[in-house]
Design an enzyme around this catalytic site. Sequence first.
Site, PDB file in Angstrom:
ATOM      1  N   HIS A  43       0.787  -1.304  -0.085  1.00 40.55           N
ATOM      2  CA  HIS A  43       0.101   0.011   0.017  1.00 40.55           C
ATOM      3  C   HIS A  43       0.858   1.297  -0.049  1.00 40.55           C
ATOM      4  CE1 HIS A  43      -3.870  -2.276   1.216  1.00 40.55           C
ATOM      5  NE2 HIS A  43      -2.996  -2.801   1.737  1.00 40.55           N
ATOM      6  N   ASP A  69       2.367  -6.594   2.900  1.00 40.77           N
ATOM      7  CA  ASP A  69       1.184  -5.897   3.202  1.00 40.77           C
ATOM      8  C   ASP A  69       1.747  -4.554   3.774  1.00 40.77           C
ATOM      9  OD1 ASP A  69      -1.322  -5.160   3.516  1.00 40.77           O
ATOM     10  OD2 ASP A  69      -1.926  -6.772   4.900  1.00 40.77           O
TER      11      ASP A  69
HETATM   12  O1  DOR Z   1      -3.861  -4.340   8.440  1.00 40.65           O
HETATM   13  C1  DOR Z   1      -3.982  -4.048   7.225  1.00 40.65           C
HETATM   14  N1  DOR Z   1      -3.996  -2.814   6.717  1.00 40.65           N
HETATM   15  N2  DOR Z   1      -4.943  -4.982   6.484  1.00 40.65           N
HETATM   16  C2  DOR Z   1      -5.422  -4.648   5.283  1.00 40.65           C
HETATM   17  O2  DOR Z   1      -6.190  -5.603   4.782  1.00 40.65           O
HETATM   18  C3  DOR Z   1      -5.335  -3.272   4.741  1.00 40.65           C
HETATM   19  C4  DOR Z   1      -4.415  -2.566   5.183  1.00 40.65           C
HETATM   20  C5  DOR Z   1      -4.476  -0.926   5.126  1.00 40.65           C
HETATM   21  O3  DOR Z   1      -4.870  -0.689   3.986  1.00 40.65           O
HETATM   22  O4  DOR Z   1      -4.098  -0.301   6.087  1.00 40.65           O
HETATM   23 ZN    ZN Z   2      -5.864  -7.181   2.925  1.00 37.47          ZN
END
Ligand code: DOR
Ligand code: ZN
Length: 404
Positions: free
Chosen positions: A60, A280
């Site tokens: 992200h 992640d």
């Molecule tokens: O811990 C997480 N953060 N899991 C997710 O699925 C999304 C992610 C986020 O976008 O912050």
């Molecule tokens: Zn996720």
Amino acid sequence: MNIIIENVNIVDSRKTEYGKIVIENGIIVDPSSISEDMDYEIIDGRGLTALPSFADTHTHFREPGFEYKETLETGSKAAARGGYTSVLLMGNTNPPCSSSKVINKVINKGKEIGLVEILQAGTISDGIKGESLDHLDDVRTATSFITDDGKGVMNDKLMYDAMNYARENGLIVVSHAEDHYFSDTDMRLAENLMTFRDIDLCRITGARLHLAHVSTVEAVERIIAAKEEGLPVTFEVTPHHIFGDSSLVYRVNPPLREQKDIDAIIEAIREGYVDSIGTDHAPHTAEDKKNGSPGISGIETSFPICYTVLVRQNGITLNELSRIMSENPSRILGLNKGLIEEGYEGDIVLVETDTEYEIDSSQFVSKGKNTPFDGRKVFGKVMMTIKHGNIVYKGADYDSRQAL
Ligand code: DOR
Ligand code: ZN
């Protein structure tokens, strides 16, 4: 662009050898073919290990919309510092990546920054609202990946339709498996039930399914059975879900699990079932964390965590780690990367594996300092990252090592 890395321990998923790596015009070439009339930058690899740089199936970077948490530029720098030169970005931005316009903007900006190769996933449902797939005809012109990561798709029929669409159009569906009816009461069941559903839908539709951040023993067992059955399914695990320390308390989704889950994941890695490490990487500000945002800023600590836990503590070979951090994820992402072999992209990471050090989140170049690993002692430090024959990260320690 032309680089020779000398006197280096070379490791990828298929070999371990000592010698030199030659990159010409961004591509790895046969080391015996060094040309007299070409200029090369010489890199001293003494005491270091060269691996194919890492590819992340789950990242992200928060742009557009949440630039206060991370930008494409800070995220790219963080990735390079973590030894990554390829990342697949999730689509839970604002606006979400539900159109070719938003997706192409991210990809083009990523190219301008040029530090890492940025792939951007589109959303499965329009706006991650779980209602419509009408945007997919446009989305598929810009990307081969669709996901409602961050949320998941609750509606079975919508997921069925999306997976049929994906099969017809050659897309990969990345599943954030979470049944929201159970999120407040039983996060284990929440992940398991959706994982089981998505495997069934994979069987029914024939779509290519990639399961994100798999964290339970039950999910792992079902995915292994699906693979044995021959279904087109791959899965990733995160560094934080293999870090076996029950004192670790941190809000992340899926949550940190139990020892039996960690054991099952590590065993699945050992047996070659796990396809990739997905970080992640989920950067948040301190204030957003205080207000409950789930996630870990993980791309800068992925290699040391995986190396320490898997290789040092659990006897997994560095070759096997390279397979899940470089070769397999590169294949999933459709990249000509992940091996140190003639003809592959000159994407290399130099790591030092013998010196123990402490993780220090204040040194992160990511805007997100949200990590449960601050102060943890680890092995495995990224010293230099090379993308297409260009140095995109050089650690301060690399030069001080030279001075020794
Ligand atoms: O811990 C997480 N953060 N899991 C997710 O699925 C999304 C992610 C986020 O976008 O912050
Ligand atoms: Zn996720």
